[in-house]
Design an enzyme around this catalytic site. Sequence first.
Site, PDB file in Angstrom:
ATOM      1  N   HIS A   1       0.842  -1.208   0.000  1.00 19.62           N
ATOM      2  CA  HIS A   1       0.000   0.000   0.000  1.00 19.62           C
ATOM      3  C   HIS A   1       0.875   1.256   0.000  1.00 19.62           C
ATOM      4  O   HIS A   1       0.593   2.220  -0.716  1.00 19.62           O
ATOM      5  CB  HIS A   1      -0.876   0.055   1.256  1.00 19.62           C
ATOM      6  CG  HIS A   1      -1.823  -1.080   1.429  1.00 19.62           C
ATOM      7  ND1 HIS A   1      -1.672  -2.028   2.403  1.00 19.62           N
ATOM      8  CD2 HIS A   1      -2.963  -1.418   0.763  1.00 19.62           C
ATOM      9  CE1 HIS A   1      -2.671  -2.901   2.346  1.00 19.62           C
ATOM     10  NE2 HIS A   1      -3.466  -2.552   1.356  1.00 19.62           N
TER      11      HIS A   1
ATOM     12  N   GLN B   1     -18.012  -6.413  -1.244  1.00 15.17           N
ATOM     13  CA  GLN B   1     -17.124  -7.235  -2.072  1.00 15.17           C
ATOM     14  C   GLN B   1     -16.739  -8.545  -1.390  1.00 15.17           C
ATOM     15  O   GLN B   1     -15.961  -9.318  -1.938  1.00 15.17           O
ATOM     16  CB  GLN B   1     -15.881  -6.447  -2.500  1.00 15.17           C
ATOM     17  CG  GLN B   1     -14.886  -6.156  -1.392  1.00 15.17           C
ATOM     18  CD  GLN B   1     -13.810  -5.190  -1.857  1.00 15.17           C
ATOM     19  OE1 GLN B   1     -14.072  -4.020  -2.132  1.00 15.17           O
ATOM     20  NE2 GLN B   1     -12.587  -5.669  -1.967  1.00 15.17           N
TER      21      GLN B   1
HETATM   22  P1  AMP Z   1      -6.412  -3.803  -0.356  1.00 18.23           P
HETATM   23  O1  AMP Z   1      -6.241  -3.012   0.900  1.00 18.23           O
HETATM   24  O2  AMP Z   1      -5.986  -5.230  -0.233  1.00 18.23           O
HETATM   25  O3  AMP Z   1      -7.771  -3.632  -0.984  1.00 18.23           O
HETATM   26  O4  AMP Z   1      -5.391  -3.183  -1.398  1.00 18.23           O
HETATM   27  C1  AMP Z   1      -5.413  -1.817  -1.717  1.00 18.23           C
HETATM   28  C2  AMP Z   1      -4.552  -1.586  -2.933  1.00 18.23           C
HETATM   29  O5  AMP Z   1      -3.207  -1.997  -2.651  1.00 18.23           O
HETATM   30  C3  AMP Z   1      -5.009  -2.409  -4.156  1.00 18.23           C
HETATM   31  O6  AMP Z   1      -4.883  -1.619  -5.327  1.00 18.23           O
HETATM   32  C4  AMP Z   1      -4.035  -3.551  -4.157  1.00 18.23           C
HETATM   33  O7  AMP Z   1      -3.832  -4.114  -5.442  1.00 18.23           O
HETATM   34  C5  AMP Z   1      -2.777  -2.879  -3.659  1.00 18.23           C
HETATM   35  N1  AMP Z   1      -1.855  -3.875  -3.112  1.00 18.23           N
HETATM   36  C6  AMP Z   1      -2.141  -4.844  -2.203  1.00 18.23           C
HETATM   37  N2  AMP Z   1      -1.059  -5.614  -1.970  1.00 18.23           N
HETATM   38  C7  AMP Z   1      -0.076  -5.119  -2.756  1.00 18.23           C
HETATM   39  C8  AMP Z   1       1.291  -5.484  -2.969  1.00 18.23           C
HETATM   40  N3  AMP Z   1       1.856  -6.524  -2.344  1.00 18.23           N
HETATM   41  N4  AMP Z   1       2.012  -4.748  -3.854  1.00 18.23           N
HETATM   42  C9  AMP Z   1       1.446  -3.700  -4.507  1.00 18.23           C
HETATM   43  N5  AMP Z   1       0.177  -3.310  -4.339  1.00 18.23           N
HETATM   44  C10 AMP Z   1      -0.577  -4.001  -3.481  1.00 18.23           C
END
Ligand code: AMP
Length: 277
Positions: free
Chosen positions: A34, A58
């Site tokens: 993030h 979701q």
């Molecule tokens: P989430 O909180 O899991 O919904 O993720 C929020 C954003 O962070 C989304 O766009 C994810 O694709 C991105 N994200 C989550 N994990 C990673 C990672 N390991 N590397 C890069 N971006 C990430």
Amino acid sequence: MQIVSSLSDLRTARLSLEGKVGLVPTMGYLHEGHLSLVRQAKAENQHVIVTIFVNPTQFGPSEDLSKYPRDLERDLNLLRPLGVDVVWTPTAEIMYPPSYQTWVEVEALTKGLEGAMRPGHFKGVTTVVAKLFNATQPTKAYFGQKDAQQAAVIRRMVLDLNFPLEMVVCPTMREADGLAMSSRNKYLNEAERKAAPVLFRALSAAKEAYEAGERQVAALREKMMSMLTAEPLAQVQYVAFTDFDTLEEVELIQGKLLISLAVFFGKTRLIDNIVLG
Ligand code: AMP
């Protein structure tokens, strides 16, 4: 750093921002993945808005909504040093007021992969992201390649609904042993955590074979499956070889390929992917 929850406070905060605004939507429990999005947003815009919202729509009925890790104070402490202007933490009641009945759905791109395994998941994702876009009016919005189908689906929605913003997809951040960073890694016990890097090893083995000239999906699948099934703690849900743009399954690799997988370690479901070509 302004921390706002209500829609009216968010609007007031947004109106005070002049110039380019980068948006980073998250579900919180932040990690370096993030933060890499936030840093890139900061580098490319005058202002950055981060949203933290565990979006109930979701999650499927048997998924981990109530258990999803949350720690707002920790998240805010991680964001403060990065120069974030606004953190918006709406409640479910703000995002989905009583009698809510408006949804955004992307069709073909959501049929396979995660969409097939998690019915309704992308309807929740596209709806909430559309609402976050409407509320925050970003110049650019940042997403991770870690969620490859999500990035493709949101890119399609931005085009189809004429959102006046630019999508930026950032590379997957990994732990030193290759495990893709994820808020859900917290669920893994010690043995599962030790086993989980097999996902990246299998993806990397496919990449190596591809780079050595292999173009038959069957051969790459066999290589990956033999590595994954050799790990007793890993229960493979799917390993998919799809065209990067259409997300349709391919047999013979010609253009850009997305290899994506979903694997259970105990009750924890992890996803990862790699792009070839
Ligand atoms: P989430 O909180 O899991 O919904 O993720 C929020 C954003 O962070 C989304 O766009 C994810 O694709 C991105 N994200 C989550 N994990 C990673 C990672 N390991 N590397 C890069 N971006 C990430």
